[in-house]
Design a protein around this motif. Structure first.
Motif, PDB file in Angstrom:
ATOM      1  N   ASP A  76      -5.241   7.707   0.302  1.00  0.00           N
ATOM      2  CA  ASP A  76      -6.610   7.862   0.124  1.00  0.00           C
ATOM      3  C   ASP A  76      -7.465   6.772  -1.126  1.00  0.00           C
ATOM      4  OD1 ASP A  76      -5.023   9.505  -2.424  1.00  0.00           O
ATOM      5  OD2 ASP A  76      -6.492  11.169  -1.876  1.00  0.00           O
ATOM      6  N   PHE A  77      -6.743   5.946  -0.975  1.00  0.00           N
ATOM      7  CA  PHE A  77      -6.982   4.895  -1.443  1.00  0.00           C
ATOM      8  C   PHE A  77      -8.058   4.487  -2.126  1.00  0.00           C
ATOM      9  CE2 PHE A  77      -2.691   3.579  -2.252  1.00  0.00           C
ATOM     10  CZ  PHE A  77      -2.434   2.991  -3.468  1.00  0.00           C
ATOM     11  N   ASP A  78      -9.063   5.065  -3.408  1.00  0.00           N
ATOM     12  CA  ASP A  78     -10.424   4.190  -3.679  1.00  0.00           C
ATOM     13  C   ASP A  78     -10.574   3.212  -3.552  1.00  0.00           C
ATOM     14  OD1 ASP A  78     -12.827   3.950  -4.302  1.00  0.00           O
ATOM     15  OD2 ASP A  78     -13.211   5.846  -5.937  1.00  0.00           O
ATOM     16  N   ILE A  79     -11.412   2.164  -2.815  1.00  0.00           N
ATOM     17  CA  ILE A  79     -11.084   0.922  -3.015  1.00  0.00           C
ATOM     18  C   ILE A  79     -11.711  -0.065  -4.321  1.00  0.00           C
ATOM     19  CG2 ILE A  79     -11.377  -1.712  -1.277  1.00  0.00           C
ATOM     20  CD1 ILE A  79      -9.245   0.604  -0.372  1.00  0.00           C
ATOM     21  N   ARG A  80     -12.867   0.903  -4.150  1.00  0.00           N
ATOM     22  CA  ARG A  80     -14.070   0.858  -5.580  1.00  0.00           C
ATOM     23  C   ARG A  80     -12.618   1.159  -6.761  1.00  0.00           C
ATOM     24  NH1 ARG A  80     -19.455  -0.125  -3.940  1.00  0.00           N
ATOM     25  NH2 ARG A  80     -19.701   0.905  -1.539  1.00  0.00           N
ATOM     26  N   ALA A  81     -12.152   1.703  -7.084  1.00  0.00           N
ATOM     27  CA  ALA A  81     -11.058   2.117  -8.137  1.00  0.00           C
ATOM     28  C   ALA A  81     -10.633   0.899  -8.461  1.00  0.00           C
ATOM     29  CB  ALA A  81     -10.714   3.719  -8.321  1.00  0.00           C
ATOM     30  N   TRP A  82     -10.398  -0.569  -7.290  1.00  0.00           N
ATOM     31  CA  TRP A  82      -9.721  -1.274  -8.331  1.00  0.00           C
ATOM     32  C   TRP A  82      -9.968  -2.402  -8.564  1.00  0.00           C
ATOM     33  CZ3 TRP A  82      -4.435   0.025  -8.794  1.00  0.00           C
ATOM     34  CH2 TRP A  82      -3.604   1.653  -8.500  1.00  0.00           C
ATOM     35  N   ARG A  83      -9.238  -3.321  -9.340  1.00  0.00           N
ATOM     36  CA  ARG A  83      -9.627  -4.783  -8.917  1.00  0.00           C
ATOM     37  C   ARG A  83      -8.861  -5.528  -9.297  1.00  0.00           C
ATOM     38  NH1 ARG A  83     -11.068  -3.691 -15.190  1.00  0.00           N
ATOM     39  NH2 ARG A  83     -12.896  -3.866 -14.118  1.00  0.00           N
ATOM     40  N   HIS A  84      -9.366  -6.431  -8.305  1.00  0.00           N
ATOM     41  CA  HIS A  84      -8.541  -7.755  -7.645  1.00  0.00           C
ATOM     42  C   HIS A  84      -8.121  -8.855  -9.392  1.00  0.00           C
ATOM     43  CE1 HIS A  84      -7.414 -11.863  -5.970  1.00  0.00           C
ATOM     44  NE2 HIS A  84      -8.294 -12.196  -6.483  1.00  0.00           N
TER      45      HIS A  84
ATOM     46  N   SER B 122      -9.799   3.043 -13.370  1.00  0.00           N
ATOM     47  CA  SER B 122      -9.639   4.921 -14.135  1.00  0.00           C
ATOM     48  C   SER B 122      -8.414   4.728 -13.599  1.00  0.00           C
ATOM     49  CB  SER B 122     -10.987   5.209 -13.797  1.00  0.00           C
ATOM     50  OG  SER B 122     -11.131   5.281 -12.450  1.00  0.00           O
ATOM     51  N   ALA B 123      -7.813   6.218 -14.764  1.00  0.00           N
ATOM     52  CA  ALA B 123      -6.309   6.465 -14.254  1.00  0.00           C
ATOM     53  C   ALA B 123      -7.085   7.885 -13.095  1.00  0.00           C
ATOM     54  CB  ALA B 123      -6.947   7.922 -15.122  1.00  0.00           C
ATOM     55  N   GLN B 124      -6.373   7.864 -12.372  1.00  0.00           N
ATOM     56  CA  GLN B 124      -6.549   8.461 -10.774  1.00  0.00           C
ATOM     57  C   GLN B 124      -4.984   9.090 -10.065  1.00  0.00           C
ATOM     58  OE1 GLN B 124      -7.715   4.831  -7.857  1.00  0.00           O
ATOM     59  NE2 GLN B 124      -8.012   4.215  -9.768  1.00  0.00           N
ATOM     60  N   GLN B 125      -5.082   9.659  -9.332  1.00  0.00           N
ATOM     61  CA  GLN B 125      -3.818  10.628  -8.577  1.00  0.00           C
ATOM     62  C   GLN B 125      -4.204   9.700  -7.028  1.00  0.00           C
ATOM     63  OE1 GLN B 125      -1.395  12.373 -10.262  1.00  0.00           O
ATOM     64  NE2 GLN B 125      -0.417  12.659  -7.820  1.00  0.00           N
ATOM     65  N   VAL B 126      -3.104   8.981  -6.610  1.00  0.00           N
ATOM     66  CA  VAL B 126      -3.083   8.873  -5.070  1.00  0.00           C
ATOM     67  C   VAL B 126      -1.804   9.337  -4.162  1.00  0.00           C
ATOM     68  CG1 VAL B 126      -2.716   7.100  -3.663  1.00  0.00           C
ATOM     69  CG2 VAL B 126      -3.737   6.361  -5.504  1.00  0.00           C
TER      70      VAL B 126
ATOM     71  N   ASN C 105      -7.370  -9.178  -1.093  1.00  0.00           N
ATOM     72  CA  ASN C 105      -6.362  -8.079  -2.078  1.00  0.00           C
ATOM     73  C   ASN C 105      -6.455  -6.853  -1.733  1.00  0.00           C
ATOM     74  OD1 ASN C 105      -4.582  -7.851  -3.823  1.00  0.00           O
ATOM     75  ND2 ASN C 105      -4.631  -8.657  -5.176  1.00  0.00           N
ATOM     76  N   LEU C 106      -7.629  -6.935  -2.091  1.00  0.00           N
ATOM     77  CA  LEU C 106      -7.904  -5.015  -1.570  1.00  0.00           C
ATOM     78  C   LEU C 106      -7.569  -4.520  -1.238  1.00  0.00           C
ATOM     79  CD1 LEU C 106     -11.534  -5.164  -3.852  1.00  0.00           C
ATOM     80  CD2 LEU C 106      -9.243  -3.462  -4.571  1.00  0.00           C
ATOM     81  N   ASN C 107      -8.324  -5.039   0.160  1.00  0.00           N
ATOM     82  CA  ASN C 107      -7.548  -4.099   2.149  1.00  0.00           C
ATOM     83  C   ASN C 107      -6.425  -3.679   1.947  1.00  0.00           C
ATOM     84  OD1 ASN C 107      -8.697  -4.443   4.643  1.00  0.00           O
ATOM     85  ND2 ASN C 107      -7.063  -6.052   5.233  1.00  0.00           N
ATOM     86  N   VAL C 108      -5.264  -4.631   1.109  1.00  0.00           N
ATOM     87  CA  VAL C 108      -4.237  -4.246   1.448  1.00  0.00           C
ATOM     88  C   VAL C 108      -4.148  -2.259   1.441  1.00  0.00           C
ATOM     89  CG1 VAL C 108      -2.784  -4.516  -1.381  1.00  0.00           C
ATOM     90  CG2 VAL C 108      -2.024  -4.659   1.273  1.00  0.00           C
ATOM     91  N   LEU C 109      -4.850  -1.699   0.273  1.00  0.00           N
ATOM     92  CA  LEU C 109      -5.165  -0.671  -0.120  1.00  0.00           C
ATOM     93  C   LEU C 109      -5.951  -0.005   1.417  1.00  0.00           C
ATOM     94  CD1 LEU C 109      -6.654  -0.976  -3.905  1.00  0.00           C
ATOM     95  CD2 LEU C 109      -4.640  -0.561  -2.981  1.00  0.00           C
ATOM     96  N   ARG C 110      -7.259  -0.313   2.005  1.00  0.00           N
ATOM     97  CA  ARG C 110      -6.851   0.314   3.235  1.00  0.00           C
ATOM     98  C   ARG C 110      -5.787   0.518   4.137  1.00  0.00           C
ATOM     99  NH1 ARG C 110     -10.358  -2.354   6.571  1.00  0.00           N
ATOM    100  NH2 ARG C 110     -11.656  -1.070   6.914  1.00  0.00           N
ATOM    101  N   HIS C 111      -5.026  -0.730   4.094  1.00  0.00           N
ATOM    102  CA  HIS C 111      -4.000  -1.011   4.973  1.00  0.00           C
ATOM    103  C   HIS C 111      -3.451   0.308   4.875  1.00  0.00           C
ATOM    104  CE1 HIS C 111      -0.682  -3.849   7.306  1.00  0.00           C
ATOM    105  NE2 HIS C 111      -1.139  -2.183   7.972  1.00  0.00           N
TER     106      HIS C 111
END
Ligand code: AVI
Length: 315
Positions: A227-235, A254-258, A213-219
């Motif tokens: 610039d999604f920071d993968i560690r900042a997301w939870r499955h 956490s709150a973030q700007q992508v 699921n998280l890999n979709v952000l790398r894609h």
């Protein structure tokens, strides 16, 4: 100087779709973006997990009823494998179905080419034409290199569950329209079952589904220059009983700007991106869906727990 991005019409369309989902009030990413090269490998790993029963259960149905299924279909078909991935499921049917032509189709074109190259060495007598194509929309069309006679669309693994029921119907109608004379579909459909089994299957102990699921952000980072920071997301993966589907989401820790090329979005802590639905059908509803699409269900095979169904339907 070459562009960093693929500028083909198809790539532009995919980027626009991805970006629209990220901008939506309830952010979403279509599940097709889960399948870049690494995503396809992670999905292969999911299929090995003890919790992920669909692949194993479907394989057992083919193992047990393969002869009967092959007799119902007959030999010499044009086997069109939708979402072929590593082509392993179709390859297991070759000795039973003896297709005249094999046409694996997948959005993950490079992954597919590698798989087909290996398969060609093993089955030299079967004509093979791999197609790197997105067939999730309503207007896809097989090119003319695909023989028209006796097209058997193979759609295993319950990928149909990743469409909403309305979109599944449109998709099946699209397939039906391209079956040609004496064609049909052989489809695997995951069935409704105990929620705890489903929760475990989509949130496994090893965290492979989380990585998938998280890999979709790398894609997304690669496709959009984001610039999604993968560690900042939870499955999250869980069964939504009211909707009759499993859902996958990614929750901002956490709150973030992508930021991406041409846009940006702020996500609050706890805000989610919806990445997948996986609908689970009752057998009668699955047959009803095929019939609504214009097919006549000819055979339904299930496992002894009634967890999964393989259905052959004629056009
Ligand atoms: C490909 N598709 C049918 C899988 C499913 O079960 O919906 C994708 C998947 N998502 C999480 N695990 C597997």
């Amino acid at each position: 100087m070459g562009s960093m991005f693929d500028t083909s019409a198809e790539a532009l369309r995919l980027r626009a779709e991805l970006e629209a989902g990220l901008r939506a009030r309830d952010a979403c990413i279509s599940p097709k973006f889960l399948y870049d090269a690494l995503g396809s490998k992670l999905f292969e790993a999911i299929c090995e997990l003890p919790e992920y029963y669909p692949t194993r259960t479907e394989a057992a149905i083919f193992e047990r009823h393969g002869g009967e299924i092959a007799r119902a279909i007959g030999t010499g078909t044009t086997l069109v494998d939708l979402g072929a991935g590593n082509c392993a499921k179709a390859a297991r049917l070759f000795p039973l179905l003896h297709p005249a032509q094999y046409v694996p189709v997948d959005i993950s074109a490079d992954f597919l080419q590698d798989a087909v190259e290996r398969l060609r060495q093993r089955f030299r007598h079967i004509e093979m034409n791999a197609l790197g194509m997105d067939f999730s929309g309503g207007d896809w069309q097989l090119p003319d290199i695909v023989r028209h006679e006796r097209r058997l669309f193979f759609y295993p693994g319950s990928s149909i569950g990743n469409f909403t029921p309305d979109d599944a119907l449109l998709f099946l109608r699209r397939v039906r329209a391209q079956c040609g004379a004496d064609g049909g579909i052989l489809i695997g459909i995951d069935l409704a079952k105990d929620g705890a089994v489903l929760d475990a299957a989509y949130d496994d102990a090893l965290g492979v589904t989380a990585a998938f699921n998280l890999n979709v952000l790398r894609h997304a980072n690669r496709l959009l220059g984001a610039d999604f920071d993968i560690r900042a997301w939870r499955h999250h993966g869980f069964y939504n009983e009211r909707e009759g589907r499993v859902e996958m989401h990614l929750e901002a820790r956490s709150a973030q700007q992508v930021v991406w090329q041409g846009g940006s979005r702020r996500f609050e802590a706890g805000e989610c991106i919806h990445t997948e639905n996986s609908y689970k059908y009752r057998p009668a509803a699955a047959v009803g869906l095929l019939e609504q699409a214009g097919f006549a269900a000819a055979g339904v095979w299930t496992d002894e727990r009634g967890w999964f169904a393989v259905i052959h339907a004629r056009a």
